[in-house]
Design an enzyme around this catalytic site. Structure first.
Site, PDB file in Angstrom:
ATOM      1  N   LYS A  55       0.836  -1.207   0.000  1.00  0.00           N
ATOM      2  CA  LYS A  55       0.000   0.000   0.000  1.00  0.00           C
ATOM      3  C   LYS A  55       0.867   1.252   0.000  1.00  0.00           C
ATOM      4  CE  LYS A  55      -3.940  -2.137   2.348  1.00  0.00           C
ATOM      5  NZ  LYS A  55      -4.727  -2.194   3.592  1.00  0.00           N
ATOM      6  N   GLY A  69      -1.047   1.226   6.331  1.00  0.00           N
ATOM      7  CA  GLY A  69      -1.214   0.215   7.359  1.00  0.00           C
ATOM      8  C   GLY A  69      -2.159  -0.876   6.919  1.00  0.00           C
ATOM      9  N   ASP A  70      -2.066  -2.000   7.608  1.00  0.00           N
ATOM     10  CA  ASP A  70      -2.992  -3.092   7.371  1.00  0.00           C
ATOM     11  C   ASP A  70      -3.197  -3.835   8.684  1.00  0.00           C
ATOM     12  OD1 ASP A  70      -4.483  -4.451   5.127  1.00  0.00           O
ATOM     13  OD2 ASP A  70      -3.551  -6.168   6.108  1.00  0.00           O
ATOM     14  N   THR A  71      -4.434  -4.193   8.954  1.00  0.00           N
ATOM     15  CA  THR A  71      -4.770  -4.894  10.191  1.00  0.00           C
ATOM     16  C   THR A  71      -5.367  -6.246   9.833  1.00  0.00           C
ATOM     17  OG1 THR A  71      -5.137  -2.804  11.309  1.00  0.00           O
ATOM     18  CG2 THR A  71      -6.087  -4.757  12.335  1.00  0.00           C
TER      19      THR A  71
END
Length: 191
Positions: A55, A69-71
């Protein structure tokens, strides 16, 4: 030279709210449009880090920093989906009921020179054993829509969580301790 710019590679209003807690206002919002399909056999930790990095690269700018970010919600080695319908949300909640799971929140910061710094927050979350009525009520709330693992800790689901060990902000979607450290290490001005 003026203050560097910061692009937030996310359409998430929660990430914007969280980064504001650090006294940082992104100069631009540029959600990255990438394929978020996990690779065959990819582990949750590796997947979260790869998504954040991809990203950040997709929203790259030669003029400023890009924060992405990624969760990921993981039950063992299994990556739970973002719940897009009631059936998916129900399946996630039934799986998580009464058990511990991990929430991996990865962030990547791409500097104007193309270098990328990364951090990962890992939080253990445990739901109480959920009754079918509690699951039905949560599904009816609609709060699960589009959320990793089918729940949003910052809402009514927080009342169903018996224990959390780690970063609350990481579970919401942007681990503030790690984000602050990443920005400071890259030389981005932050108090």
């Amino acid at each position: 030279m003026g203050q560097p710019t910061l692009i937030l590679a996310s359409a998430s209003p929660r990430r914007r709210e969280l980064i504001a807690r650090l006294g940082v206002t992104p100069d631009a919002i540029a959600p990255a449009d990438i394929d978020e399909t996990p690779a065959k056999g990819e582990l949750p930790r590796d997947y979260a880090k790869r998504m954040a990095r991809e990203k950040a690269e997709a929203a790259a700018s030669p003029d400023g920093f890009v924060l992405a970010g990624d969760t990921v919600v993981a039950a063992g080695r299994r990556i739970l989906p973002k719940a897009e319908d009631e059936a998916a949300a129900r399946k996630c909640l039934e799986l998580l009921s009464g058990r511990r799971h991990r929430v991996l929140s990865a962030i990547a910061l791409r500097a104007p020179d193309g270098s990328v710094r990364e951090r990962l927050s890992e939080t253990i979350v445990q739901f109480k054993r959920l009754s079918s009525d509690e699951i039905d009520a949560y599904i009816a709330s609609g709060e699960w829509d589009g959320k990793a693992g089918g729940y949003a800790i910052q809402g009514i689901a927080e009342g169903l969580i018996s224990r959390i060990q780690g970063s609350h902000s990481g579970v919401v979607g942007l681990p503030l301790y790690e984000t602050r450290a990443l920005l400071k290490a890259a030389g981005f001005p932050i108090a």
